[in-house]
Design a protein around this motif. Structure first.
Motif, PDB file in Angstrom:
ATOM      1  N   VAL A 117       0.854  -1.183   0.000  1.00  0.00           N
ATOM      2  CA  VAL A 117       0.000   0.000   0.000  1.00  0.00           C
ATOM      3  C   VAL A 117       0.894   1.239   0.000  1.00  0.00           C
ATOM      4  CG1 VAL A 117      -1.967  -1.103   1.116  1.00  0.00           C
ATOM      5  CG2 VAL A 117      -0.245   0.019   2.512  1.00  0.00           C
ATOM      6  N   LEU A 118       0.349   2.326  -0.466  1.00  0.00           N
ATOM      7  CA  LEU A 118       1.093   3.578  -0.416  1.00  0.00           C
ATOM      8  C   LEU A 118       0.114   4.726  -0.365  1.00  0.00           C
ATOM      9  CD1 LEU A 118       0.942   5.103  -3.423  1.00  0.00           C
ATOM     10  CD2 LEU A 118       2.494   3.275  -4.019  1.00  0.00           C
ATOM     11  N   GLY A 119       0.601   5.836   0.132  1.00  0.00           N
ATOM     12  CA  GLY A 119      -0.161   7.074   0.097  1.00  0.00           C
ATOM     13  C   GLY A 119       0.545   8.010  -0.861  1.00  0.00           C
ATOM     14  N   VAL A 120      -0.197   8.572  -1.796  1.00  0.00           N
ATOM     15  CA  VAL A 120       0.392   9.504  -2.757  1.00  0.00           C
ATOM     16  C   VAL A 120      -0.402  10.802  -2.700  1.00  0.00           C
ATOM     17  CG1 VAL A 120      -0.898   8.500  -4.691  1.00  0.00           C
ATOM     18  CG2 VAL A 120       1.164   9.827  -5.141  1.00  0.00           C
ATOM     19  N   ILE A 128       0.689   9.556  -9.241  1.00  0.00           N
ATOM     20  CA  ILE A 128      -0.572   8.804  -9.246  1.00  0.00           C
ATOM     21  C   ILE A 128      -0.698   8.031 -10.558  1.00  0.00           C
ATOM     22  CG2 ILE A 128      -3.088   9.020  -9.306  1.00  0.00           C
ATOM     23  CD1 ILE A 128      -2.689  11.521  -7.433  1.00  0.00           C
ATOM     24  N   SER A 129      -0.455   8.704 -11.662  1.00  0.00           N
ATOM     25  CA  SER A 129      -0.546   8.073 -12.972  1.00  0.00           C
ATOM     26  C   SER A 129       0.430   6.901 -13.087  1.00  0.00           C
ATOM     27  CB  SER A 129      -0.265   9.117 -14.048  1.00  0.00           C
ATOM     28  OG  SER A 129      -0.198   8.521 -15.313  1.00  0.00           O
ATOM     29  N   LEU A 130       1.660   7.096 -12.638  1.00  0.00           N
ATOM     30  CA  LEU A 130       2.674   6.031 -12.685  1.00  0.00           C
ATOM     31  C   LEU A 130       2.219   4.808 -11.887  1.00  0.00           C
ATOM     32  CD1 LEU A 130       5.601   4.953 -13.226  1.00  0.00           C
ATOM     33  CD2 LEU A 130       6.219   6.052 -11.063  1.00  0.00           C
ATOM     34  N   LEU A 132      -0.785   3.864 -10.977  1.00  0.00           N
ATOM     35  CA  LEU A 132      -1.942   3.196 -11.585  1.00  0.00           C
ATOM     36  C   LEU A 132      -1.531   2.416 -12.837  1.00  0.00           C
ATOM     37  CD1 LEU A 132      -4.682   5.949 -11.125  1.00  0.00           C
ATOM     38  CD2 LEU A 132      -4.357   3.846  -9.782  1.00  0.00           C
ATOM     39  N   ARG A 133      -0.550   2.915 -13.585  1.00  0.00           N
ATOM     40  CA  ARG A 133      -0.076   2.203 -14.786  1.00  0.00           C
ATOM     41  C   ARG A 133       0.739   0.953 -14.438  1.00  0.00           C
ATOM     42  NH1 ARG A 133       1.884   7.201 -16.547  1.00  0.00           N
ATOM     43  NH2 ARG A 133       3.970   6.346 -16.464  1.00  0.00           N
ATOM     44  N   THR A 134       1.206   0.844 -13.214  1.00  0.00           N
ATOM     45  CA  THR A 134       2.048  -0.305 -12.849  1.00  0.00           C
ATOM     46  C   THR A 134       1.323  -1.262 -11.908  1.00  0.00           C
ATOM     47  OG1 THR A 134       3.107   1.043 -11.114  1.00  0.00           O
ATOM     48  CG2 THR A 134       4.233   0.890 -13.244  1.00  0.00           C
ATOM     49  N   GLY A 135      -0.007  -1.227 -11.934  1.00  0.00           N
ATOM     50  CA  GLY A 135      -0.776  -2.264 -11.255  1.00  0.00           C
ATOM     51  C   GLY A 135      -1.407  -1.879  -9.936  1.00  0.00           C
ATOM     52  N   PHE A 136      -1.113  -0.711  -9.418  1.00  0.00           N
ATOM     53  CA  PHE A 136      -1.772  -0.288  -8.183  1.00  0.00           C
ATOM     54  C   PHE A 136      -3.221   0.068  -8.485  1.00  0.00           C
ATOM     55  CE2 PHE A 136       2.601   0.142  -6.938  1.00  0.00           C
ATOM     56  CZ  PHE A 136       2.624  -0.020  -5.566  1.00  0.00           C
ATOM     57  N   THR A 137      -4.097  -0.128  -7.509  1.00  0.00           N
ATOM     58  CA  THR A 137      -5.498   0.193  -7.677  1.00  0.00           C
ATOM     59  C   THR A 137      -5.934   1.198  -6.623  1.00  0.00           C
ATOM     60  OG1 THR A 137      -6.136  -1.730  -6.357  1.00  0.00           O
ATOM     61  CG2 THR A 137      -6.103  -2.013  -8.749  1.00  0.00           C
TER      62      THR A 137
END
Length: 157
Positions: A117-120, A128-130, A132-137
């Motif tokens: 998990v992470l907070g951005v 955020i875009s990066l 989401l593009r690498t599998g985070f939801t």
């Protein structure tokens, strides 16, 4: 230029001393050695360097303990913090490649971990875009930290 992830060791310290981030990025993260040498983080934190041809060009921490519980109740999760790429190496796809390698790296080095998990910061649209593009939801969760509201993102391992 092969990109690999590695657990930080003392041989990386000298190279990380020259790590540079512009001011507009430092508002969202910290320099690697500042994080590694921070006495307040969990002693079980794993410090990870992103290597390009065996040279550290990026860094992040995988934390657990009190800080993790602000973002997740999953006891098998790790909190990704302080993700950064040295300014001289940005824009080359290194961050994306490093994050794409994260699930395999965790399965190999932290097999008890089933989620990251992470907070951005909501103002950090590039990050955020990066993620989401690498599998985070994004599960529409928010954490309000000292630097403002953050999206909480999840990556199943």
């Amino acid at each position: 230029m092969p990109i690999t992830l590695s657990v930080y060791n003392e041989t990386h310290e000298h190279q990380l001393k020259d790590f540079h981030l512009p001011e507009d990025q430092l508002q969202f993260t910290s320099l690697p050695l500042d994080k590694i040498q921070n006495p307040t983080i969990s002693p079980d934190t794993r410090h990870i360097v992103i290597l390009s041809d065996d040279t550290p060009v990026g860094y992040f921490a995988l934390e657990n303990g009190e800080k993790l519980r602000k973002y997740s109740s999953n006891p098998k999760a790790r909190l990704l913090t302080s993700f950064s790429i040295d300014a001289r190496h940005q824009g080359q796809g290194i961050a994306k490649e490093g994050l794409n390698q994260l699930p395999g790296f965790i399965r190999e080095n932290l097999p008890e971990t089933d989620e990251v998990v992470l907070g951005v910061n909501k103002r950090n649209q590039a990050a955020i875009s990066l993620y989401l593009r690498t599998g985070f939801t994004d599960h529409d969760e928010e954490y309000v930290g000292p630097k403002g509201p953050q999206h909480v993102l999840h990556l199943n391992i």
